[in-house]
Design an enzyme around this catalytic site. Sequence first.
Site, PDB file in Angstrom:
ATOM      1  N   GLN A  93      -4.760  -1.228  -5.352  1.00 23.60           N
ATOM      2  CA  GLN A  93      -5.561  -1.569  -5.613  1.00 23.60           C
ATOM      3  C   GLN A  93      -5.931  -1.640  -6.616  1.00 23.60           C
ATOM      4  OE1 GLN A  93      -7.778  -4.371  -3.076  1.00 23.60           O
ATOM      5  NE2 GLN A  93      -8.951  -5.594  -4.332  1.00 23.60           N
ATOM      6  N   CYS A 146       0.738  -1.435   0.043  1.00 21.18           N
ATOM      7  CA  CYS A 146       0.341  -0.221   0.148  1.00 21.18           C
ATOM      8  C   CYS A 146       0.878   1.506   0.413  1.00 21.18           C
ATOM      9  CB  CYS A 146      -0.726   0.379   1.089  1.00 21.18           C
ATOM     10  SG  CYS A 146      -2.120   0.960   1.532  1.00 21.18           S
ATOM     11  N   GLU A 147       0.610   2.104  -1.028  1.00 18.87           N
ATOM     12  CA  GLU A 147       1.581   3.432  -1.011  1.00 18.87           C
ATOM     13  C   GLU A 147       1.024   4.155  -0.062  1.00 18.87           C
ATOM     14  OE1 GLU A 147      -0.946   5.866  -4.624  1.00 18.87           O
ATOM     15  OE2 GLU A 147       0.572   4.480  -4.936  1.00 18.87           O
ATOM     16  N   HIS A 148      -0.292   3.736   1.222  1.00 17.47           N
ATOM     17  CA  HIS A 148       0.035   5.087   1.996  1.00 17.47           C
ATOM     18  C   HIS A 148       0.220   5.384   3.285  1.00 17.47           C
ATOM     19  CE1 HIS A 148      -3.993   5.694  -1.264  1.00 17.47           C
ATOM     20  NE2 HIS A 148      -2.820   6.836  -0.893  1.00 17.47           N
ATOM     21  N   HIS A 149       0.508   3.633   3.709  1.00 14.08           N
ATOM     22  CA  HIS A 149       1.984   2.969   4.589  1.00 14.08           C
ATOM     23  C   HIS A 149       2.367   2.305   4.924  1.00 14.08           C
ATOM     24  CE1 HIS A 149      -2.977   4.188   5.427  1.00 14.08           C
ATOM     25  NE2 HIS A 149      -2.304   5.215   6.642  1.00 14.08           N
ATOM     26  N   CYS A 204      -2.763  -2.870   6.657  1.00 12.12           N
ATOM     27  CA  CYS A 204      -3.084  -1.083   6.958  1.00 12.12           C
ATOM     28  C   CYS A 204      -4.616  -0.789   7.058  1.00 12.12           C
ATOM     29  CB  CYS A 204      -3.005   0.263   5.694  1.00 12.12           C
ATOM     30  SG  CYS A 204      -4.254   0.339   4.058  1.00 12.12           S
ATOM     31  N   HIS A 245      -6.059  -5.759   3.436  1.00  8.43           N
ATOM     32  CA  HIS A 245      -5.337  -4.667   3.476  1.00  8.43           C
ATOM     33  C   HIS A 245      -4.683  -4.454   4.625  1.00  8.43           C
ATOM     34  CE1 HIS A 245      -5.746  -2.903  -0.463  1.00  8.43           C
ATOM     35  NE2 HIS A 245      -6.493  -3.150  -0.411  1.00  8.43           N
TER      36      HIS A 245
END
Length: 211
Positions: free
Chosen positions: A141, A100-103, A171, A169
Amino acid sequence: MSSLAVPVQPLEPDGQVTSLPVRTQARSVELAAAQQAAADLLVALGVDLSGESMAETPARMVRAYDELLTPRDFDLRTFPNDEGYEQLVIEREIPFRSLCEHHFLPFVGAAYVCYLPGERILGLSKLARVLELFAHRPQVQERLTQQVANWLNEHLQPKGVGVVLVAEHLCMTLRGARATGSTTVTSALHGLLLNDARAREEFFTLAGIHH
């Protein structure tokens, strides 16, 4: 830094077995600097690295992330559709993992990939290879699903493509909402799989996605 992989030669004329090499462009990786940064992060979070069991943890972290960000090279092999096969080809439950590119926590799941052949058919293992190509980079995703479908549609030139991803996920399940057991489902369709309701329903039914 780039983890893109690109074809380096065009497909041969129909009637031949063809191979389209897909080679990963090198990322700029500085393992020593990454290991120091990982150690600094853990120490800043109050993690004690002085014990023997934790001494190599920053190095292990770096190797793990480097592996998750590095897809393998492969050859996209296609074959002439000599028998004029006109039904769906479906590969079910292809396991995948991405970040996940956010977390920068993993999301893991299974892919259902389908295509309706045109003049060429594809070596089945290559469906998993294309998925890996786009999964081994920071992702969301929705984008990952679309990238796999777009790539197959462009390079295989089939009559239709369908991709469904089902993933957990971390996250979302380990932090934040802590919605343990929840999964996210995304889909991307091209050609007859998008425009023909019967073909689309056949894909979902044969893949077992309704279950």
